[in-house]
Structure formats: C-alpha cells, structure tokens
Scaffold this active site. Structure first.
Site, mmCIF file in Angstrom:
data_model
loop_
_atom_site.group_PDB
_atom_site.id
_atom_site.type_symbol
_atom_site.label_atom_id
_atom_site.label_comp_id
_atom_site.label_asym_id
_atom_site.label_seq_id
_atom_site.Cartn_x
_atom_site.Cartn_y
_atom_site.Cartn_z
ATOM 1 N N LYS A 131 2.372 -3.557 7.046
ATOM 2 C CA LYS A 131 2.648 -3.685 5.602
ATOM 3 C C LYS A 131 4.074 -3.221 5.306
ATOM 4 O O LYS A 131 4.772 -3.822 4.493
ATOM 5 C CB LYS A 131 1.639 -2.870 4.779
ATOM 6 C CG LYS A 131 0.217 -3.409 4.794
ATOM 7 C CD LYS A 131 0.083 -4.810 4.201
ATOM 8 C CE LYS A 131 0.270 -4.834 2.705
ATOM 9 N NZ LYS A 131 -0.044 -6.191 2.158
ATOM 10 N N THR A 137 0.819 -1.211 0.000
ATOM 11 C CA THR A 137 0.000 0.000 0.000
ATOM 12 C C THR A 137 0.854 1.263 0.000
ATOM 13 O O THR A 137 1.969 1.243 0.534
ATOM 14 C CB THR A 137 -0.902 0.000 1.259
ATOM 15 O OG1 THR A 137 -1.491 1.279 1.411
ATOM 16 C CG2 THR A 137 -0.113 -0.307 2.526
ATOM 17 N N ASP A 138 0.299 2.368 -0.511
ATOM 18 C CA ASP A 138 1.038 3.642 -0.425
ATOM 19 C C ASP A 138 0.949 4.218 0.991
ATOM 20 O O ASP A 138 1.616 5.218 1.282
ATOM 21 C CB ASP A 138 0.558 4.644 -1.480
ATOM 22 C CG ASP A 138 -0.873 5.127 -1.276
ATOM 23 O OD1 ASP A 138 -1.560 4.668 -0.326
ATOM 24 O OD2 ASP A 138 -1.327 5.966 -2.082
#
Ligand SMILES: NC(=O)c1ccc[n+]([C@@H]2O[C@H](COP(=O)([O-])OP(=O)(O)OC[C@H]3O[C@@H](n4cnc5c(N)ncnc54)[C@H](O)[C@@H]3O)[C@@H](O)[C@H]2O)c1
Length: 259
Positions: free
Chosen positions: A171, A133-134
């Site tokens: 993440k 994810t960003d």
C-alpha cells in the site's frame, strides 16, 4: 457526476457505492474482479438503480481498463480495489504486489491517458482518489510505554512511512506511485489513509466479525500475542461519507488521514 469506483464489491467499496447511490444524484461504475473478498450481495440495495453499472474486470488488465474509461467517461475515480488482509499477505505476498502495486500503476496509466484527452475544464475538475491505510506509518508506541502526562502520539499526514508487513509495504508503494503521478504529470490525485474499519458486510475472517461469530458459537476467541495491541476503529459508513467529502471537496496533491 460519474464516479468509477474500483473494488466496489468489497467491504469499504460497497459502503461507498451504497452511500453515493442512496444520498447523491451521481452515477457509479463499479469495477471489481470479484476475488474471495468481493461480494455482490453487499450491493443488492442499489444494484437495480439506473445510476449503477457493474464491470467485472481486473485492474491489472490494461486493455480492460482502457475500454472501461473510453466507454464510461468518468469524472472521477475512487480506487479501493486491493488485496487487504495482512495475514494473507504474510502467507502469499505475490497477489499483494500484483494488485496493490502493479494494478494501481495500470489503473493510473489508463486514467491518465483518458484524462489527457479531456478539455481543460474537465481536466481540472477530474479527480483520482486513492484509498490507503494508516498501516503505512507503522506502529505507535503502546500507551503503557508512554509518560502518562504527555499527550498520546498520533499519526499525522506528515508521519514518515514505516510499513511493516507485505500488505502495508504494497500500500505504501501504491501511495508513492499516486503522488509521483501528480508531481510528474500534473495528474490530479488525492490520497486518504484511514484506520481499521468495522460495520455491515465485514468479511468474517477479520477481527471483529470473527470474534463475534466465535462467541456466538461458544468457540475460543483468537488473540494476537498477549492481547495488548490497541487499534483505532472507524465505522465503515462514517468512512464512506468522509471519502465522498474528500473526493468532492479535497484538494489535489493533499493527503487526508481519516480516523
Ligand atoms: N478494511 C479496512 O479496515 C481498511 C483500512 C484501511 C485501508 N483500507 C483500504 O481500503 C480499500 C478497501 O478495503 P476493503 O476492506 O474494502 O477490502 P476488501 O478486501 O473487502 O475488498 C477489496 C475488493 O477489491 C476487489 N479486488 C481485489 N483485487 C482486484 C483486482 N485485481 N481488480 C479488481 N478488483 C479487485 C475484491 O474483489 C474486493 O471486492 C483497500 O485499498 C484497503 O487497503 C482498508
């Protein structure tokens, strides 16, 4: 080619599986634990296809992962299985540490052990594609706090990591593990970091479906804080096509942002 997709019953994973079965001649093995977020109904269009197989398994289960690699002999892995809801990571971070960090480690090790036994040609064409994810980059400044004359800042693949929730921190950890497996063992990994997705089969607790469902019911629309957050949204089927392009044409060791 045969692709092992983890989390293929989830929102983005199911779009990836549908894309591959409908638009390529590749085979898919979907490995999914079917948590609250997994829904096999997202796959009814493709689940009867002879090129599709389902394995109900937890990526934290070492023996199950070793068996699945040995039995299916995939040419590539697309790793999407994760705990993915930020609000849930705040009320219960343990599952995020377990699946996103420990699960990614178990999967990496099962994949690397299998990869080590391949011949040289198979080894160099093998890919382990980690989907992230960003949110690992933290927040961008609000446009109102930014001089109107300057170009709006964007995340790039070189932006320093600054995760701010248990979800994004877990993440970020998994991204670091995946990159370390390339540097340390020469294991051919690729990482992609994308913005928020929306589209068919989105879980109803996520922002866009929640707002639509509440609006249809005449209920109040939930807004975070003062409602001044801005998000970049990516259509899930565009994302699935981008992921397949990266997996088949991307370079091991690279990171690709998708937005
Ligand atoms: N949805 C987004 O907007 C978004 C944005 C950026 C990145 N991502 C990333 O993309 C990936 C997929 O996101 P999503 O929105 O489809 O998630 P999702 O929550 O809809 O689906 C996750 C899937 O993984 C499965 N799963 C969970 N734990 C598992 C385990 N231990 N073993 C096996 N399967 C397990 C679930 O059953 C589910 O099918 C995640 O890695 C997420 O971090 C999502």
């Amino acid at each position: 080619m045969k692709i092992l997709v983890t989390g293929g019953a989830g929102f983005i994973g199911s779009a990836v599986v549908r894309h591959i079965i409908k638009n390529t001649q590749d085979e898919v093995v979907n490995v999914d634990k079917l948590t609250y977020a997994g829904n096999l109904e997202s796959l009814v269009e493709v689940s009867d296809n002879v090129r599709y197989a389902f394995e109900h398994a937890d990526i934290c289960d070492k023996e199950a992962m070793e068996r699945i690699f040995a039995e299916h002999k995939p040419d590539a892995v697309m790793h999407l299985a994760a705990e993915s809801h930020v609000d849930r990571s705040i009320t219960g971070p343990a599952a995020f540490i377990e699946t996103n960090i420990v699960g990614t480690y178990v999967l990496l090790e099962a994949a690397r052990a299998y990869w080590s036994g391949l011949n040289e040609a198979e080894k160099s064409s093998f890919r382990f594609h980690h989907i992230s994810t960003d949110e690992v980059y933290g927040d961008l400044p609000h446009p109102d706090e930014h001089p109107a004359s300057a170009e709006l800042p964007l995340f790039t693949e070189k932006t320093a990591y600054a995760p701010s929730s248990p979800y994004s921190a877990s993440k970020a950890s998994s991204d670091h593990l995946v990159r370390a497996w390339l540097r340390t063992y020469g294991f051919p990994t690729i990482v992609t970091n994308c913005s928020n997705n929306y589209g068919p089969f989105h879980f109803p607790e996520k922002l866009i479906p929640l707002v639509i469902l509440n609006a249809l019911d005449g209920k109040a629309l939930p807004i975070y804080g003062k409602g001044d957050q801005i998000r970049d949204w990516l259509y899930v089927e565009d994302h699935a096509r981008a992921l397949y392009t990266v997996m088949t044409k991307g370079k091991p060791g690279e990171t690709y942002n998708i937005g």
